[in-house]
Design an enzyme around this catalytic site. Structure first.
Site, PDB file in Angstrom:
ATOM      1  N   LYS A   1       7.810   2.553  74.663  1.00  0.00           N
ATOM      2  CA  LYS A   1       8.474   1.312  75.061  1.00  0.00           C
ATOM      3  C   LYS A   1       7.631   0.160  74.531  1.00  0.00           C
ATOM      4  O   LYS A   1       6.470  -0.001  74.907  1.00  0.00           O
ATOM      5  CB  LYS A   1       8.594   1.232  76.572  1.00  0.00           C
ATOM      6  CG  LYS A   1       9.205  -0.073  77.042  1.00  0.00           C
ATOM      7  CD  LYS A   1       9.451  -0.071  78.529  1.00  0.00           C
ATOM      8  CE  LYS A   1      10.087  -1.384  78.961  1.00  0.00           C
ATOM      9  NZ  LYS A   1      10.352  -1.399  80.394  1.00  0.00           N
TER      10      LYS A   1
ATOM     11  N   ARG B   1      15.878  -9.529  81.568  1.00  0.00           N
ATOM     12  CA  ARG B   1      15.023 -10.149  82.587  1.00  0.00           C
ATOM     13  C   ARG B   1      15.756 -11.304  83.248  1.00  0.00           C
ATOM     14  O   ARG B   1      15.586 -11.564  84.444  1.00  0.00           O
ATOM     15  CB  ARG B   1      13.704 -10.606  81.969  1.00  0.00           C
ATOM     16  CG  ARG B   1      12.873  -9.411  81.508  1.00  0.00           C
ATOM     17  CD  ARG B   1      11.577  -9.840  80.839  1.00  0.00           C
ATOM     18  NE  ARG B   1      10.900  -8.690  80.228  1.00  0.00           N
ATOM     19  CZ  ARG B   1       9.871  -8.784  79.414  1.00  0.00           C
ATOM     20  NH1 ARG B   1       9.387  -9.987  79.100  1.00  0.00           N
ATOM     21  NH2 ARG B   1       9.322  -7.700  78.911  1.00  0.00           N
TER      22      ARG B   1
ATOM     23  N   LYS C   1      12.377   2.644  72.822  1.00  0.00           N
ATOM     24  CA  LYS C   1      13.031   1.410  73.263  1.00  0.00           C
ATOM     25  C   LYS C   1      12.291   0.204  72.719  1.00  0.00           C
ATOM     26  O   LYS C   1      11.066   0.164  72.852  1.00  0.00           O
ATOM     27  CB  LYS C   1      13.017   1.389  74.794  1.00  0.00           C
ATOM     28  CG  LYS C   1      13.532   0.129  75.415  1.00  0.00           C
ATOM     29  CD  LYS C   1      13.322   0.179  76.896  1.00  0.00           C
ATOM     30  CE  LYS C   1      13.784  -1.129  77.486  1.00  0.00           C
ATOM     31  NZ  LYS C   1      13.526  -1.202  78.896  1.00  0.00           N
TER      32      LYS C   1
ATOM     33  N   SER D   1      19.188  -5.169  75.833  1.00  0.00           N
ATOM     34  CA  SER D   1      20.010  -6.355  76.060  1.00  0.00           C
ATOM     35  C   SER D   1      20.047  -7.300  74.851  1.00  0.00           C
ATOM     36  O   SER D   1      21.112  -7.823  74.506  1.00  0.00           O
ATOM     37  CB  SER D   1      19.506  -7.099  77.300  1.00  0.00           C
ATOM     38  OG  SER D   1      18.136  -7.420  77.174  1.00  0.00           O
TER      39      SER D   1
ATOM     40  N   TYR E   1      24.914  -0.850  76.610  1.00  0.00           N
ATOM     41  CA  TYR E   1      25.857  -1.627  77.412  1.00  0.00           C
ATOM     42  C   TYR E   1      27.286  -1.469  76.891  1.00  0.00           C
ATOM     43  O   TYR E   1      28.231  -1.880  77.546  1.00  0.00           O
ATOM     44  CB  TYR E   1      25.412  -3.101  77.436  1.00  0.00           C
ATOM     45  CG  TYR E   1      24.027  -3.228  78.027  1.00  0.00           C
ATOM     46  CD1 TYR E   1      23.840  -3.080  79.394  1.00  0.00           C
ATOM     47  CD2 TYR E   1      22.900  -3.401  77.215  1.00  0.00           C
ATOM     48  CE1 TYR E   1      22.567  -3.132  79.958  1.00  0.00           C
ATOM     49  CE2 TYR E   1      21.622  -3.453  77.758  1.00  0.00           C
ATOM     50  CZ  TYR E   1      21.466  -3.315  79.133  1.00  0.00           C
ATOM     51  OH  TYR E   1      20.211  -3.347  79.674  1.00  0.00           O
TER      52      TYR E   1
HETATM   53  C1  PBG Z   1      11.564  -2.951  83.100  1.00  0.00           C
HETATM   54  C2  PBG Z   1      12.705  -2.727  82.189  1.00  0.00           C
HETATM   55  C3  PBG Z   1      13.072  -3.624  81.180  1.00  0.00           C
HETATM   56  C4  PBG Z   1      14.214  -3.103  80.565  1.00  0.00           C
HETATM   57  C5  PBG Z   1      14.531  -1.898  81.202  1.00  0.00           C
HETATM   58  N1  PBG Z   1      13.567  -1.665  82.212  1.00  0.00           N
HETATM   59  C6  PBG Z   1      12.503  -4.940  80.801  1.00  0.00           C
HETATM   60  C7  PBG Z   1      11.065  -5.105  80.612  1.00  0.00           C
HETATM   61  O1  PBG Z   1      10.299  -4.168  80.352  1.00  0.00           O
HETATM   62  O2  PBG Z   1      10.639  -6.250  80.746  1.00  0.00           O
HETATM   63  C8  PBG Z   1      14.928  -3.785  79.430  1.00  0.00           C
HETATM   64  C9  PBG Z   1      16.317  -3.372  79.141  1.00  0.00           C
HETATM   65  C10 PBG Z   1      17.072  -4.302  78.284  1.00  0.00           C
HETATM   66  O3  PBG Z   1      16.542  -5.303  77.738  1.00  0.00           O
HETATM   67  O4  PBG Z   1      18.268  -4.045  78.107  1.00  0.00           O
HETATM   68  N2  PBG Z   1      10.959  -1.926  83.715  1.00  0.00           N
END
Ligand code: PBG
Length: 325
Positions: free
Chosen positions: A194, A204, A247, A273, A312
């Site tokens: 990630k 967020r 991711k 997102s 999504y």
């Molecule tokens: C946080 C988490 C995030 C996403 C999924 N779980 C955001 C982050 O790490 O700040 C992001 C998913 C997305 O942007 O669609 N645990």
């Protein structure tokens, strides 16, 4: 000419015979947002997505199942009043996620329920882990809370638990705790690679979960690194992950391929997102064909080596795939 590759592209039927990558609804996981509020609210930061009430979520799950989507992952927006520095609410058996899991399980036993493990929706600091007084994200202290969070989710009926926090050693510890408590059949989908990505911005906003101070670079991976993803992969394999994840997806296709070639575990990819929003924004401006580009982006992620995709577009894409068959 001996070689004329175009002969294999002449008709749709021939193209379908020789196609290498297929995308189907069974590959897709639908991320859904929810809150403890009686109304279904359009998410401003993510046009087309909704923050569901517990009741509304049941309807959304039913529509997903009808479309052929059999797995969802839940993301809660927690009231500020319930947030604290150690994310206590994350392990509340009567919290929003456990209550919702029980409701979904009893109504749709065939739906695979995936839950997110990390503190950010529950933390007054907006970080995935506990923040020390001098701003350090505490690894081992955080894992204890994540174990409790995982147990609350398992007790409420989660099928697969997906730790997205990027603390070191959490997969092994959560696996051991689940096994000790009798949840040896609950799976672990690890957010293995990630990245500390700017593509998470809209998410967020949707959860009001942005860090209050600092960024996530001391725990999420540096976008410049590829070999380090393999290091994380080896650790997650050794610690007992059932599935691994990359991711974001689109800007990290090389990492997806690298993982697919390096592991025997199933590989997931998360079209996040910001990737969704780029397509939405371009489509709204009339610059791109929304449906065609969304499907092409998902096909590209599968071709790179993903076995499953969190997106999504899941429910809509399932509908499009049905029509084009
Ligand atoms: C946080 C988490 C995030 C996403 C999924 N779980 C955001 C982050 O790490 O700040 C992001 C998913 C997305 O942007 O669609 N645990």
């Amino acid at each position: 000419m001996l070689q004329r590759p175009r002969r294999n592209r002449r008709t749709q039927a021939i193209r379908d015979l020789v196609h290498e990558t297929s995308l189907s609804a069974s590959d897709l996981i639908y991320p859904v947002f929810l809150h403890a509020d009686g109304t279904d609210t359009a998410i401003e930061a993510m046009p087309g997505q909704t923050r569901w009430s517990p009741q509304g979520l049941l309807g959304a799950a039913e529509r997903a199942l009808e479309a052929g989507i059999r797995s969802i992952v839940l993301f809660p927006k927690i009231d500020d009043a319930k947030k604290d520095r150690v994310g206590t609410e994350a392990s509340n058996d009567e919290g929003l996620i456990p209550e919702t899991l029980r409701a979904l399980k009893s109504r749709f036993p065939e739906l695979t329920l995936i839950t997110d493990v990390a503190l950010d929706p529950y933390s007054s600091d907006g970080h995935d882990g506990i923040v020390s007084d001098d701003g350090v994200i505490l690894n081992d202290e955080t894992i204890e809370v994540l174990e409790a969070q995982s147990l609350a989710q398992a007790r409420a009926g989660a099928d697969i638990i997906a730790p997205s926090d990027m603390m070191d050693g959490r997969i092994g510890r959560i696996r051991a705790t689940l096994d000790y408590e009798g949840f040896e059949n609950v799976g672990l989908l690890s957010y293995t690679a990630k990245y500390a990505s700017s593509f998470y911005g809209p998410f967020r906003g949707a959860l009001d979960s942005a860090p209050k101070a600092g960024d996530k670079k001391t725990y999420q991976m540096d976008p410049r690194n590829r070999i380090e993803a393999l290091r994380e992969l080896l650790l997650d394999e050794a610690e007992g992950a059932d599935m691994v994840m990359v991711k974001p997806a689109g800007p990290y296709l090389d990492i997806i391929r690298e993982m697919r070639d390096a592991t025997t575990l199933p590989v997931a990819a998360y079209q996040v997102s910001g990737e969704y929003l780029m397509i939405e924004a371009a489509a709204q401006s009339g610059w791109l064909d929304r449906r065609a580009v969304a499907l092409e982006s998902l096909t590209g992620i599968k071709r790179a080596g993903a076995d499953m995709i969190l997106t999504y577009y899941a429910v809509e894409a399932a509908g499009w795939l049905k029509e084009s068959r």
